[in-house]
Design a protein around this motif. Sequence first.
Motif, short mmCIF file in Angstrom:
data_model
loop_
_atom_site.label_atom_id
_atom_site.label_comp_id
_atom_site.label_asym_id
_atom_site.label_seq_id
_atom_site.Cartn_x
_atom_site.Cartn_y
_atom_site.Cartn_z
N ASP A 68 12.01 -0.91 -8.29
CA ASP A 68 10.61 -1.74 -7.44
C ASP A 68 11.29 -3.76 -7.62
OD1 ASP A 68 8.22 -2.19 -6.09
OD2 ASP A 68 7.09 -2.56 -8.23
N ARG A 72 12.22 -6.29 -4.45
CA ARG A 72 11.32 -7.17 -4.18
C ARG A 72 12.29 -8.58 -4.91
NH1 ARG A 72 7.54 -7.39 -7.07
NH2 ARG A 72 7.59 -5.78 -8.85
N THR A 103 7.08 1.14 0.49
CA THR A 103 6.14 0.44 0.09
C THR A 103 6.81 -0.91 -1.49
OG1 THR A 103 6.93 2.19 -1.81
CG2 THR A 103 5.15 2.84 0.45
N GLY A 108 3.16 -7.64 1.29
CA GLY A 108 2.12 -6.85 1.83
C GLY A 108 1.27 -5.91 2.51
N ARG A 111 3.64 -3.38 2.34
CA ARG A 111 3.68 -2.35 1.38
C ARG A 111 2.31 -0.93 1.98
NH1 ARG A 111 4.28 -6.47 -1.26
NH2 ARG A 111 1.75 -6.53 -2.21
N ARG A 134 2.13 1.36 -6.76
CA ARG A 134 1.61 1.22 -6.42
C ARG A 134 0.10 0.45 -7.05
NH1 ARG A 134 5.53 -0.86 -5.24
NH2 ARG A 134 4.31 -2.95 -6.49
N ASP A 137 -0.48 -3.05 -8.33
CA ASP A 137 -0.26 -4.18 -6.85
C ASP A 137 -0.64 -5.70 -6.97
OD1 ASP A 137 1.72 -3.54 -3.94
OD2 ASP A 137 0.26 -5.49 -4.10
N TRP A 138 0.26 -6.31 -7.02
CA TRP A 138 -1.07 -7.49 -6.91
C TRP A 138 -1.52 -7.49 -5.52
CZ3 TRP A 138 4.18 -7.02 -5.91
CH2 TRP A 138 5.34 -6.98 -5.40
N ARG A 143 -2.96 -2.38 -3.60
CA ARG A 143 -3.87 -1.91 -4.98
C ARG A 143 -4.86 -0.56 -4.55
NH1 ARG A 143 -4.26 -5.86 -7.50
NH2 ARG A 143 -6.38 -5.78 -7.47
#
Length: 522
Positions: A68, A72, A103, A108, A111, A134, A137-138, A143
Amino acid sequence: MAAYDPASRFLQPPAVVLAAAARDRDWRSIPWLLQYLAQDDAGLRRTAVSVSDTLVASTPTSALPGLDFLVRESTWYTYHWDAIEHQWVVAQQWPPYIWALFTLHTSGYVREAALRRLVDEQPAAIALPFVLLRINDWVDQVRTPAIQAAKALLLPTHAGLWLSLIGLVNQVSRRKRADHAWLTDALTSVLIDPGSRDVLTAALASPDRTAARFAFRAAMQLPESDRAAYIHLALGSEDPLVRLQAAKAVCAWKGCPDRERWLLAMTRDRVMPIRRQALYAALDAPAERRRAALNAALLDRHASVRHAARFYLRNDTAAANHQTDFRSFYLSAIAHVNPSTRAAAVLGLGECGTPSDAATLASLVAQESAPVAAAAVRAVGALNRDQSLDWFVDLLRDHRPAVSREAARALAPVAQATPGERLRRILQDHECEHCRRAALRVLLRRDPHDAMVDALTAIQTAEPALVRAGTTFIRAAKPWRSANGPSPTQQATVRAMIISMAPPLPDDLRRSVCEMMGIVDG
């Protein structure tokens, strides 16, 4: 498996890079293939999709957080991947693990779209690991559906799948972006559901220690009527931590069935904290049984248990206005107990005896088996080390490695007072490797500038253990760690050794030696 080396391949044609990735089957090559998933060339994209799908499918669950992060990471080889728009992604037909790979995308929107497609169209075994990633996730729009999907899969029918991912669950639960306590609480509820009991039982016997530990913690949430069977399983686990958790549960649950039988098994466990838990449990027993347990613990093979037993016996005898003579107890035990506990009695005398007992202990070295003899050497070191230096040096030559090792351990704190020439003769001439290794251990604790000579001597041998010890000493040697600088004689001796060494000393070690000794390199 060797790591994929993209640095030597990124300038090669895409077909060569993809073929190498397919051959190496290393998940760490996935970030280097992302650019090909966005190519206009349909043939190249199909090949990249096939190779990437296989690699993602074979990625260990424990490696997914690392994947992950790497996917990214914004670098030149992810430029085309980062530029993909979600409209283009959702318009394509992707195999399951490519949806899973999306994902992890930097966008975003991508994802979220990939997560929904993965959850809606793929089996739980494929979707759940990436759903878990996730959950932290931010972006709330990613999320929230991930949390909803995870909750929908928290069913007894998926209990086995969840346990196989427990390591990933633990990693996610430690993240701080949101409160993930609900996840472990809900998973615990799933595991103790009547429909999951077979999975819970299998997990406790599983070689997967993470799953076994989580399963036991879950089992301790069961009603007392169901808990005993899982404690019994846990006490037989191969994982020491599971056994320790079970031992603590036995101590805390004073009314549990089979408690006495379990406590007896705990006193025989090979792990000291478990035996100590059995001792603590015995403190609540009636006076006669309590004293019997404490007396038995005086002959435990671990010092911590012996110290605990003496502490509680002192308290008991102080309350009764008399004292226990532990020295006499251990002297008697040495003469009368069976050989399996004689070493513990010897060590106990070393902890409670007087310097006058050193002669009695020294006599055991020649008479007893290696474990008892080694224990006697350690005990003499505790009682009368400073007056027995020559005796310890002689024992460095003992044919029993355990005895030689204990003699070196006793001499190490007083190495500076030990005759260096006798130690060097052992290092250079003795026929047994373990004796040379023991002598070197003491020599390397002497003055660091003198010890540098012995480290260089060790490196010139053909014995890996000596070479390793000498190399480690040289690499750790720093001039500011020594209160005094080297003498001219020490410098000349080391310089001559460096010049005469064949094969030559490696460059990095030579620089370290020269820095330590204040010698001009070359």
